[in-house]
Motif scaffolding. Structure first.
Motif, PDB file in Angstrom:
ATOM      1  N   TYR A 240      10.397  10.258  13.602  1.00 56.05           N
ATOM      2  CA  TYR A 240      10.333   9.337  14.725  1.00 56.05           C
ATOM      3  C   TYR A 240      11.604   8.491  14.834  1.00 56.05           C
ATOM      4  O   TYR A 240      12.275   8.207  13.845  1.00 56.05           O
ATOM      5  N   ASN A 241      11.915   8.081  16.039  1.00 55.66           N
ATOM      6  CA  ASN A 241      13.058   7.221  16.294  1.00 55.66           C
ATOM      7  C   ASN A 241      12.702   5.788  15.891  1.00 55.66           C
ATOM      8  O   ASN A 241      11.777   5.205  16.452  1.00 55.66           O
ATOM      9  N   PRO A 242      13.415   5.187  14.928  1.00 52.11           N
ATOM     10  CA  PRO A 242      13.062   3.842  14.476  1.00 52.11           C
ATOM     11  C   PRO A 242      13.196   2.789  15.574  1.00 52.11           C
ATOM     12  O   PRO A 242      12.549   1.737  15.515  1.00 52.11           O
ATOM     13  N   LEU A 243      14.014   3.066  16.588  1.00 52.77           N
ATOM     14  CA  LEU A 243      14.204   2.082  17.642  1.00 52.77           C
ATOM     15  C   LEU A 243      12.964   1.922  18.515  1.00 52.77           C
ATOM     16  O   LEU A 243      12.849   0.958  19.270  1.00 52.77           O
ATOM     17  N   GLU A 244      12.019   2.863  18.409  1.00 55.48           N
ATOM     18  CA  GLU A 244      10.774   2.736  19.149  1.00 55.48           C
ATOM     19  C   GLU A 244       9.913   1.585  18.637  1.00 55.48           C
ATOM     20  O   GLU A 244       9.032   1.105  19.353  1.00 55.48           O
ATOM     21  N   SER A 245      10.178   1.147  17.388  1.00 51.17           N
ATOM     22  CA  SER A 245       9.382   0.048  16.811  1.00 51.17           C
ATOM     23  C   SER A 245      10.125  -1.290  16.867  1.00 51.17           C
ATOM     24  O   SER A 245       9.700  -2.263  16.255  1.00 51.17           O
ATOM     25  N   ILE A 246      11.249  -1.326  17.604  1.00 53.36           N
ATOM     26  CA  ILE A 246      12.039  -2.543  17.736  1.00 53.36           C
ATOM     27  C   ILE A 246      11.835  -3.126  19.130  1.00 53.36           C
ATOM     28  O   ILE A 246      11.788  -2.394  20.125  1.00 53.36           O
TER      29      ILE A 246
END
Length: 321
Positions: A240-246
């Motif tokens: 998963y793209n970590p920026l989705e949780s930012i």
């Protein structure tokens, strides 16, 4: 171990610190690996995202080692942590960032992945690591290395000097460990990348898989002849793209926070957020060709093609024989 070391330092030097503060510091250390440890925080939960961020992976630990390691290894580093520190703000008990810094944050994660690929998990680095582990295992009965691994009073003594201890020891008990260290420069290594369409169902390869893939040879491989290193490199959140949780905000006059979908920023960002690499090593240089053939047989059986992209150079194979 960091928590145990902290307790040891406080006790040894009689440091005057309230138990609640000490627990808070220890929870900040373990926040990324044990998120449940921070659930008791009644306020300012964002404080536990500063040192080891289990929420989205942005923390000062990465700010520190990414810049330091890039400089130490002579690599360029385009990530500028100070931009994030100047622009970040707390919104709803969560650290949020200006939307314009999306690509800067992506650079943080991609630079980390590049360091893992080119430095931390480099084929030669992992080969040396495997050989050092074998040497330490061989020396363990004599030096009692594992006895110190869980005691903070002894743990800090386990540094690089233990290698010099093995190399200079006159004892026959350390002869095999010494030979392994002396052989590090004669390593033979193999590597292949798993096809992206196979990542979802990928399983770790074992030495047994390699041995069982040997079809015919004058030499019968044993598991102890082979070392396998399974490497996973991602952006801290697996596939998963970590920026989705930012969470981001538009500007400092706005009180609304929101996520950003990467295709709204750029179509040049990677479609995959995870790499899998398998490296197979022959511990005995004379078995390089045999191990290589077994490795190729395994690839054909698993994927129907040879997916290996790097192998031991021919000149090294000839020299080893």
């Amino acid at each position: 171990m960091s928590v145990l070391l902290l307790d040891s330092i406080v006790d040894k030097h009689a440091i005057d610190i309230e138990n609640d503060y000490l627990k808070m510091v220890k929870d900040m250390i373990t926040a990324s690996s044990d998120p449940a440890s921070t659930t008791s925080a009644k306020e300012k939960h964002f404080l536990y995202d500063i040192v080891a961020n289990g929420r989205n992976g942005i923390d000062v630990d990465k700010f520190d080692y990414i810049g330091r390691d890039c400089r130490a290894c002579g690599l360029g580093c385009n990530f500028q942590y100070w931009r994030l520190m100047e622009g970040m703000r707390v919104m709803g008990d969560e650290i949020c960032y200006p939307a314009k810094d999306y690509l800067s944050i992506h650079k943080l994660f991609s630079t980390r992945a590049d360091l893992h690929r080119t430095v931390y998990t480099h084929a030669k680095v992992k080969a040396v690591e495997l050989m050092l582990v074998d040497a330490l295992v061989e020396a363990n009965d004599y030096l009692g290395i594992s006895l110190h691994a869980h005691d903070p009073e002894d743990f800090w003594k386990l540094d690089d000097t233990i290698i010099k201890t093995i190399e200079t020891a006159p004892n026959n008990e350390l002869k095999k460990a010494k030979e392994i260290i002396q052989r590090i420069r004669r390593r033979e290594l193999y590597k292949y990348s798993v096809p992206k369409d196979k990542l979802e169902h990928f399983k770790n390869i074992t030495a047994q898989d390699i041995v069982c893939s040997q079809k015919s040879s004058e030499v019968l491989l044993k598991e102890e002849d082979v070392a396998v290193c399974n490497v996973k490199i991602d952006l801290t959140r697996g596939k998963y793209n970590p920026l989705e949780s930012i969470k981001f905000f538009m500007d400092f006059g706005c009180d609304e926070k929101f996520p950003i979908i990467d295709d709204r920023v750029s179509h040049l960002l990677p479609a995959y957020n995870e790499d899998r690499i398998v490296r197979v090593y022959a511990k005995n240089p004379e078995l390089v060709d045999v191990v290589s053939e077994a490795f190729e047989n395994l690839q054909m059986r698993m994927y129907g093609e040879k997916t290996q992209v790097h192998e031991t150079p021919k000149k090294k194979k000839i020299r080893s024989n």
